[in-house]
Design a protein around this motif. Structure first.
Motif, PDB file in Angstrom:
ATOM      1  N   PHE A 102       5.275  -8.818 -17.651  1.00  8.65           N
ATOM      2  CA  PHE A 102       6.049  -8.721 -16.411  1.00  8.65           C
ATOM      3  C   PHE A 102       5.106  -8.594 -15.221  1.00  8.65           C
ATOM      4  CE2 PHE A 102       5.736  -4.193 -17.654  1.00  8.65           C
ATOM      5  CZ  PHE A 102       5.266  -3.624 -16.478  1.00  8.65           C
ATOM      6  N   GLU A 103       5.642  -8.981 -14.075  1.00 12.29           N
ATOM      7  CA  GLU A 103       4.951  -8.790 -12.800  1.00 12.29           C
ATOM      8  C   GLU A 103       5.821  -7.890 -11.946  1.00 12.29           C
ATOM      9  OE1 GLU A 103       3.470 -11.344  -8.853  1.00 12.29           O
ATOM     10  OE2 GLU A 103       4.322 -12.374 -10.589  1.00 12.29           O
ATOM     11  N   ASN A 104       5.235  -6.851 -11.372  1.00 10.90           N
ATOM     12  CA  ASN A 104       5.992  -5.869 -10.609  1.00 10.90           C
ATOM     13  C   ASN A 104       5.374  -5.709  -9.222  1.00 10.90           C
ATOM     14  OD1 ASN A 104       7.790  -3.764  -9.950  1.00 10.90           O
ATOM     15  ND2 ASN A 104       6.357  -2.218 -10.701  1.00 10.90           N
ATOM     16  N   TRP A 105       6.184  -5.953  -8.203  1.00  7.91           N
ATOM     17  CA  TRP A 105       5.741  -5.762  -6.814  1.00  7.91           C
ATOM     18  C   TRP A 105       6.705  -4.833  -6.103  1.00  7.91           C
ATOM     19  CZ3 TRP A 105       8.765  -7.049  -2.553  1.00  7.91           C
ATOM     20  CH2 TRP A 105       8.154  -6.873  -1.302  1.00  7.91           C
ATOM     21  N   GLN A 106       6.156  -3.822  -5.422  1.00  3.98           N
ATOM     22  CA  GLN A 106       6.944  -2.924  -4.590  1.00  3.98           C
ATOM     23  C   GLN A 106       6.242  -2.846  -3.233  1.00  3.98           C
ATOM     24  OE1 GLN A 106       9.876  -1.563  -5.722  1.00  3.98           O
ATOM     25  NE2 GLN A 106       9.544  -2.562  -7.703  1.00  3.98           N
ATOM     26  N   GLU A 107       6.978  -3.123  -2.188  1.00  2.00           N
ATOM     27  CA  GLU A 107       6.392  -3.250  -0.854  1.00  2.00           C
ATOM     28  C   GLU A 107       5.507  -2.062  -0.482  1.00  2.00           C
ATOM     29  OE1 GLU A 107       7.983  -2.722   3.629  1.00  2.00           O
ATOM     30  OE2 GLU A 107       9.181  -4.082   2.403  1.00  2.00           O
ATOM     31  N   ASN A 108       4.267  -2.383  -0.081  1.00  4.05           N
ATOM     32  CA  ASN A 108       3.296  -1.393   0.397  1.00  4.05           C
ATOM     33  C   ASN A 108       2.990  -0.306  -0.638  1.00  4.05           C
ATOM     34  OD1 ASN A 108       3.048  -2.697   2.828  1.00  4.05           O
ATOM     35  ND2 ASN A 108       4.327  -1.275   3.977  1.00  4.05           N
TER      36      ASN A 108
END
Length: 339
Positions: free
Chosen positions: A26-32
């Motif tokens: 999985f790829e996980n992005w959370q702003e800042n």
């Protein structure tokens, strides 16, 4: 399907990874906050060379971006050897740089970024895009004496900015210009049956004290000040941990800091579970329609966890938890008697 490439720390060897557990990727992005990839892999005859390249500080090259392995679990059962990997985007290695010098006064975002990287670029480059002149100068006190990541996080907070990393190139833009308004809606009984709002008052406080710098004679530049939120009339006095920061020598600047730091509202976050894949982009504003709670508004996507190796598996989407948006939703929930 995009290949996963493993590159050793010395950047002298790299190889495509095969025979890994595609369901685990999985790829996980959370702003800042975070940007990472994760997967599990078992050593096989076909991937033995690449498997041995997987180590702490090795790089994972995925979808045009570099991630650095920061956490890994190795295990063995009989003749089977496997690794579980978490790799963080190369942007976060910026914390290995440190700017000891401090600056004070009214500063633009460009001036502060120049100050940070004056101590050395560490291979990073940066630019500020502000076509509509949203960024203003902000009064700073003793900005510096911290690692690069901490200083950038201060900038993001002070200037209401978002940083968009592209490997080692950083683009800073106003938060209001992040993402596009799209008509690809998230709607109850259309592409979601489940909407979840987590609301808690564990961290709700209504009063906070600020303590600034001491002079050489051990007296303060200004007396410790206390800020009490108007919300105290509703919730009573609930004291938050004080701010003790020697960067502050002016009481007015400390007052602004206290108003910003005090969490005088419930903590709210929203997530949705989708029925099928949509293609939201980071920061996009999507129509969010949930008739049972009479919610109909544009809301920003601030987090995406996707599973690109599993065909048609929808992403997990985190909706904006900014105070303005979620306070409005909280009011709607209260009106419906949900809370």
């Amino acid at each position: 399907m995009i290949d996963i490439i493993i590159q050793n720390y010395e950047k002298t060897k790299k190889e495509i990874l095969v025979d890994y557990d595609k369901d685990s990727f999985f790829e996980n992005w959370q702003e800042n906050e975070t940007w990472e990839v994760s997967f599990d892999v078992m050593k096989t005859k076909n991937n033995s060379y690449t498997f041995d390249l997987i180590d702490y500080e090795s790089s994972i090259l995925w979808d045009g971006q570099e991630f650095i392995i920061k956490a890994m679990t190795s295990s063995a059962q009989g003749q089977s050897v496997s690794k579980s990997v978490i790799a963080t985007h190369v942007y976060y290695t910026i914390q290995d740089g440190y700017q000891y010098d401090e600056v004070t006064g009214k500063k633009s975002i460009n001036e502060l970024l120049s100050h940070i990287f004056k101590a050395g670029s560490r291979g990073f480059s940066w630019e500020v895009i502000d076509g509509n002149k949203k960024f203003i100068t902000v009064e700073q006190e003793n900005f510096g004496n911290a690692n690069y990541l901490k200083l950038i996080e201060e900038i993001l907070s002070d200037y209401d900015a978002v940083v968009i990393p592209d490997n080692r190139h950083l683009t800073f833009i106003p938060r209001s210009e992040f993402g596009m308004k799209t008509e690809e809606q998230i709607r109850y009984k259309y592409n979601t049956d489940s909407v979840k709002f987590d609301i808690d008052t564990y961290s709700l406080k209504t009063q906070i004290k600020g303590i600034g710098k001491k002079k050489e004679d051990e007296t303060y530049y200004f007396s410790p000040i206390t800020y009490t939120s108007p919300e105290s009339e509703k919730w009573g006095i609930r004291v938050q941990d004080p701010v003790e920061d020697e960067r502050y020598t002016i009481s007015g600047n400390m007052s602004e800091r206290l108003k910003k730091d005090l969490q005088d509202y419930p903590s709210i976050s929203g997530t949705v579970t989708l029925k099928w894949t949509i293609n939201p982009k980071k920061g996009d504003l999507v129509p969010f329609i949930y008739e049972p709670l009479n919610i109909k508004t544009y809301i920003q996507i601030v987090g995406i966890k996707c599973f690109p190796m599993i065909p048609n598996k929808p992403p997990e989407v985190t909706l904006s938890n900014t105070r303005k948006t979620m306070t409005a939703i909280l009011a709607m929930l209260a009106k419906k008697g949900v809370i």
